[in-house]
Write an enzyme that holds these catalytic residues in place. Structure first.
Site, short mmCIF file in Angstrom:
data_model
loop_
_atom_site.label_atom_id
_atom_site.label_comp_id
_atom_site.label_asym_id
_atom_site.label_seq_id
_atom_site.Cartn_x
_atom_site.Cartn_y
_atom_site.Cartn_z
N HIS A 47 1.05 -1.64 -0.16
CA HIS A 47 0.09 -0.05 -0.12
C HIS A 47 0.74 1.35 -0.10
CE1 HIS A 47 -3.30 2.70 0.80
NE2 HIS A 47 -2.56 3.17 2.10
N ARG A 67 4.05 10.25 -5.74
CA ARG A 67 5.84 11.26 -5.21
C ARG A 67 6.15 10.29 -6.26
NH1 ARG A 67 4.16 10.08 -0.05
NH2 ARG A 67 4.84 8.40 -0.39
N ASP A 96 -11.40 2.10 7.06
CA ASP A 96 -11.38 3.55 7.30
C ASP A 96 -11.24 4.24 6.36
OD1 ASP A 96 -10.22 5.65 9.23
OD2 ASP A 96 -8.23 4.82 8.34
CA CA Z 1 -5.81 3.98 7.30
#
Ligand code: CA
Length: 418
Positions: free
Chosen positions: A137, A146, A237
């Site tokens: 990830h 980036r 999340d």
């Molecule tokens: Ca997270």
């Protein structure tokens, strides 16, 4: 072997084939029914064992906890008794559910159909920490935002990177997720605007729930970490990528993260997962001594994410595994407390997005659609770059299966509403 994990154990409760909740699991949660106020229970097959009723009969006396622990609407008091007590209680419950137990005669009063119960957030969460511990990830995000050739920041292989999240907005599976509004800057040459997030995403994570730690100022070593981890749940999340992108410099995640996180209702104990420990990746460069660990500290938990649109037919967009983590929970907890930071009963620490090495195993739409450049085709002909209103995101996971006891987590659902 922990007694309650013996593969040969059978229950007087009917456990359907393929159930997430056989005798060897016994995850803890909080449930209520029309007639029963919110209270602790343990999932077994398609039923829930009512721990309040079991405790009131004296069947959990003498194990280091109080009958009133099981009359509470959260698990904090029970978990607060520490690992020795929670392990002893789980072993006792295993005995009470075995095929030769006389508790079977009281089935009508101690069992509740899961289909007739409402499941609640299992703990009152004092503090929530989110890590960033999947190398795949972190690399994917680094490549996108980036340098593709130097995707990891210099600290990443030395520190389990994390941040303090918001505990108040963690909700139980099934709670609708309201699309957040906020400030974004869609065009770098224009001023920022206010409005609904247009890049709403999920993050496939697992979260561990802690026992009380040591006093403020003390540390927990990797070797001690197991004693402070009660169990794990599935965790989504939710992330508003457009809000996050504009706000995160220089202090990190804020309103793009704290509007909601969804948690599955059953906490699978670390004890139940004991047979599914596996080795982690070789860590190179070598970590500092306080992050070194011995033995297998990763867990083989198969995970999947499905998007179910309002039209009905869902699509599995990710199949991953908890074993892909670079940093394990022992290291996360040792790092979290190395400065003396204390932990309390019911704190939640999430893994960070769990991506595997291959496409198809990426744990967020940001990665799956590669920043929106590779939309997912849905069965109804529509496309998804991110999550739309009306979509339900469902995460499921289990250890074992294929001839071994299936230690399932159930699921965590969240439906996005505008
Ligand atoms: Ca997270």
């Amino acid at each position: 072997m922990i007694e309650a994990n013996r593969p040969d154990l059978r229950s007087w409760v009917d456990v359907p084939a393929g159930s997430d909740f056989p005798m060897q699991n016994l995850p803890f949660g909080i449930f209520s029914t029309v007639n029963r106020s919110p209270r602790p229970g343990v999932a077994i097959g398609a039923q829930i064992l009512d721990l309040r009723v079991v405790a009131e009969r004296g069947l959990l006396d003498g194990l280091g906890c109080d009958r009133s622990d099981f009359a509470k609407a959260t698990l904090n008091t029970f978990i607060g008794r520490g690992k020795k007590v929670t392990r002893t209680v789980r072993n006792r419950l295993s005995e009470l559910l075995r095929e030769d137990s006389s508790l079977a005669e009281d089935a009508a009063s101690v069992l509740v159909e899961q289909a007739e119960a409402t499941l609640h957030l299992p703990v009152q969460i004092g503090d929530y920490t989110d890590f960033y511990s999947s190398e795949d990830h972190a690399r994917n995000v680094g490549k996108m935002f980036r340098d593709p050739d130097n995707a990891l920041l210099p600290n990443w292989k030395h520190i389990p990177v994390g941040y303090h999240g918001r505990a108040s907005s963690i909700v139980v599976s099934g709670t609708p997720i309201k699309r957040p509004h906020g400030q974004t800057r869609p065009n770098d040459t224009e001023p920022p605007i206010y409005g609904p997030s247009r890049l709403l995403d999920f993050e496939l994570e697992m979260a561990f729930v802690t026992h009380p730690g040591k006093p403020l100022g003390d540390t927990i070593s990797t070797a001690e970490a197991d004693d402070y981890i009660f169990g794990l749940a599935l965790f989504n999340d939710w992330s508003a990528r457009d809000i996050q992108k504009w706000e995160y410099v220089p202090l990190g995640p804020f309103l793009g993260k704290n509007f909601s996180s969804s948690m599955s209702p059953w906490i699978v104990t670390l004890d139940a997962l004991e047979p599914y420990r596996v080795p982690g990746p070789v860590q190179d460069p070598e970590v500092l001594p306080y992050l070194a660990y011995e033995g297998d500290a990763h867990y083989d938990v198969a995970l999947q994410v499905e998007i179910i649109p309002e039209s009905g037919e869902g699509k599995t967009v990710c199949q991953s595994n908890f074993k892909h983590m670079y940093w394990n929970m022992h290291q996360q907890l040792a790092h979290h407390t190395v400065n003396g930071c204390n932990i309390r009963s019911g704190d939640v620490m999430a893994s960070g997005t769990i991506s595997g090495p291959k496409p198809g195993s990426f744990g967020s739409m940001l990665e799956i659609s590669w920043r929106g450049t590779q939309p997912v085709q849905m069965p109804d002909g529509s496309e998804r770059k991110f999550i739309l209103d009306g979509d339900t995101v469902r995460i499921a996971g289990f250890a074992g299966g294929a001839g071994r006891p299936r230690i399932g987590f159930g699921k965590v659902d969240g439906r996005v509403v505008g």
